[in-house]
Design a protein around this motif. Sequence first.
Motif, short mmCIF file in Angstrom:
data_model
loop_
_atom_site.label_atom_id
_atom_site.label_comp_id
_atom_site.label_asym_id
_atom_site.label_seq_id
_atom_site.Cartn_x
_atom_site.Cartn_y
_atom_site.Cartn_z
N SER A 153 0.71 -1.13 -0.16
CA SER A 153 0.01 -0.05 -0.09
C SER A 153 0.87 1.17 -0.06
O SER A 153 2.04 1.29 0.58
N ALA A 154 0.23 2.15 -0.41
CA ALA A 154 1.06 3.54 -0.49
C ALA A 154 1.08 4.29 0.78
O ALA A 154 0.13 5.39 0.48
N HIS A 155 1.69 3.77 1.82
CA HIS A 155 1.32 4.45 3.07
C HIS A 155 2.88 4.27 3.68
O HIS A 155 3.18 3.36 3.87
N CYS A 156 3.37 5.21 4.24
CA CYS A 156 4.61 5.52 4.79
C CYS A 156 4.42 5.17 6.33
O CYS A 156 3.58 5.61 7.13
N ARG A 171 18.16 -7.39 15.20
CA ARG A 171 17.68 -8.09 13.88
C ARG A 171 17.47 -7.08 12.68
O ARG A 171 17.39 -5.78 13.17
N ARG A 172 17.39 -7.41 11.54
CA ARG A 172 16.59 -6.44 10.50
C ARG A 172 15.36 -6.27 10.60
O ARG A 172 14.64 -7.15 10.76
N VAL A 173 15.03 -5.20 10.08
CA VAL A 173 13.66 -4.55 10.05
C VAL A 173 13.25 -4.25 8.57
O VAL A 173 14.25 -3.22 8.20
N THR A 174 12.34 -4.70 7.94
CA THR A 174 12.11 -3.93 6.60
C THR A 174 10.70 -3.09 6.93
O THR A 174 9.67 -3.50 7.34
N LEU A 175 10.95 -1.92 6.40
CA LEU A 175 9.99 -0.68 6.59
C LEU A 175 9.55 -0.31 5.18
O LEU A 175 10.14 -0.46 4.31
N THR A 176 8.32 0.20 5.25
CA THR A 176 7.79 0.75 3.80
C THR A 176 7.47 2.26 4.26
O THR A 176 6.95 2.74 5.12
N LEU A 177 8.50 2.90 3.34
CA LEU A 177 8.95 4.19 3.84
C LEU A 177 8.83 5.31 2.55
O LEU A 177 8.77 4.80 1.29
#
Length: 78
Positions: free
Chosen positions: A2-5, A45-51
């Motif tokens: 989704s287009a959401h930061c 740990r690694r974290v994947t974010l939608t930014l």
Amino acid sequence: MSAHCQVTGRKPGFGKSVSHSHVRTSRRWDPNIQKKTYFVPSLGRRVTLTLSAKGIKTIDRDGIDAVVAELVARGEKV
């Protein structure tokens, strides 16, 4: 995706596109959304974010630990 930061909360903007003949059609302005993976030392740990691009700059300025702590305090899944 989704287009959401996740950091800034930016979402698409909606409006009308107006042609030369003044015909109006619906359109949407999407933010510049990207998936980025960061290593968070506090979580180990690694974290994947939608930014959005602005969210990436916020992480560069404040640091990933501070931003992830704010997301967790907000109750968002990280």
